[in-house]
Design an enzyme around this catalytic site. Structure first.
Site, PDB file in Angstrom:
ATOM      1  N   CYS A  75       0.876  -1.173   0.000  1.00  0.00           N
ATOM      2  CA  CYS A  75       0.000   0.000   0.000  1.00  0.00           C
ATOM      3  C   CYS A  75       0.914   1.224   0.000  1.00  0.00           C
ATOM      4  O   CYS A  75       1.687   1.416   0.951  1.00  0.00           O
ATOM      5  CB  CYS A  75      -0.870  -0.026   1.257  1.00  0.00           C
ATOM      6  SG  CYS A  75      -1.920   1.422   1.439  1.00  0.00           S
ATOM      7  N   CYS A 191      -0.865   3.517  -6.645  1.00  0.00           N
ATOM      8  CA  CYS A 191      -1.749   2.947  -5.619  1.00  0.00           C
ATOM      9  C   CYS A 191      -1.984   1.520  -6.072  1.00  0.00           C
ATOM     10  O   CYS A 191      -2.273   1.280  -7.260  1.00  0.00           O
ATOM     11  CB  CYS A 191      -3.061   3.719  -5.552  1.00  0.00           C
ATOM     12  SG  CYS A 191      -4.377   2.864  -4.632  1.00  0.00           S
TER      13      CYS A 191
END
Ligand code: DGL
Length: 266
Positions: A75, A191
């Protein structure tokens, strides 16, 4: 007790890290993996850095209780907001993180690079340092994508909404780039949710724009980190990949498994 047979923990705010997990599990086929997605609290990208730290630390505890031999924070948002502090707090376990692959795009010779990421990732010091480092070599266009990870959390059924969202999101930046007399040649998917909709993003940025994730580099780094600690699994065995989700419903677990096997295909 952690040894060569222990699994590797992979964490994300939600389903996004499963895109990273697909690459890592293919690159390290002898290793077992445990994925933890905090889908009950996703998205992280519109929260404060302090809140993201607390949530990430909780997820790390979940993975540590399963005796993982390394933790991959798959992440970008949590890596930027929490990784340095977590490394200090848990010095006994290797932590790996992920950042928008701007370096990879610049090293590939790209000159006009779009960086798609969460608002929090793009607002934090780690990203500003990256931009400073490369701004003499390329034009970098950061584009915060609020809501995109949230839409992707809904799975392949949200495809049409995502298509519409991406078209609207990209239009002003694409107009700005061409207004400056330039043409994008690279786009960084900063992302881990976004690779699931790479085909949609590709359609809107155009076929001449190369997309970058940095997952292969992460896989090589993970291999080196484990090898250095003599923690790489030596013998062949059938790989086991387990899924945990803070949204602990059968539907969510089924979505995780679907995304792992088939990506965003319906
Ligand atoms: N997948 C995450 C990332 O790589 C964040 C998505 C979110 O929760 O906002 O940044």
């Amino acid at each position: 007790m952690v040894d060569q047979q222990s699994p590797i923990g992979v964490f994300d705010s939600g389903v996004g890290g499963i895109s990273t997990l697909r690459t890592l599990s293919a690159m390290l086929p002898r290793e077992d993996f445990i994925f933890y997605g905090d889908s009950a609290n996703a998205p992280y990208g519109e929260k404060t850095a302090d809140r993201v730290y607390d949530l990430t630390q909780h997820a790390v505890e979940q993975l540590r209780s399963r005796d993982v031999k390394a933790i991959v924070i798959a992440c970008n948002t949590a890596t930027s907001a929490a990784k340095p502090e977590l490394m200090k707090r848990y010095p006994d376990i290797p932590f790996l993180g992920i950042e928008p692959a701007v370096k990879l795009a610049v090293d590939s010779g790209k000159k006009n690079i779009l960086v798609l990421a969460t608002p929090l990732t793009l607002s934090l010091a780690k990203f500003h340092t990256q931009v400073k480092r490369f701004e003499n070599q390329a034009h970098i266009y950061p584009l915060p994508c609020p809501r995109l990870a949230e839409l992707i959390e809904r799975g392949p059924a949200a495809r049409d909404d995502i298509e519409e969202y991406v078209a609207q999101l990209l239009a002003p930046t694409l107009a700005r780039v061409s207004g400056e007399g330039r043409a994008l040649d690279g786009a960084v998917l900063g992302c881990t949710h976004y690779p699931f909709v790479a085909d949609i993003i590709q359609r809107h940025v155009g076929p001449d724009v190369e997309l970058f994730t940095g997952f292969e580099g992460l896989g090589r780094y993970l291999t080196r980190q484990l090898a250095d600690r003599n923690l790489l699994r030596a013998e062949e065995h059938a790989q086991n990949v387990a899924f945990m989700s803070s949204k602990n419903t059968p539907e969510e677990k089924a979505l995780y498994r679907h995304l792992f096997q088939y990506g965003f295909a319906q």
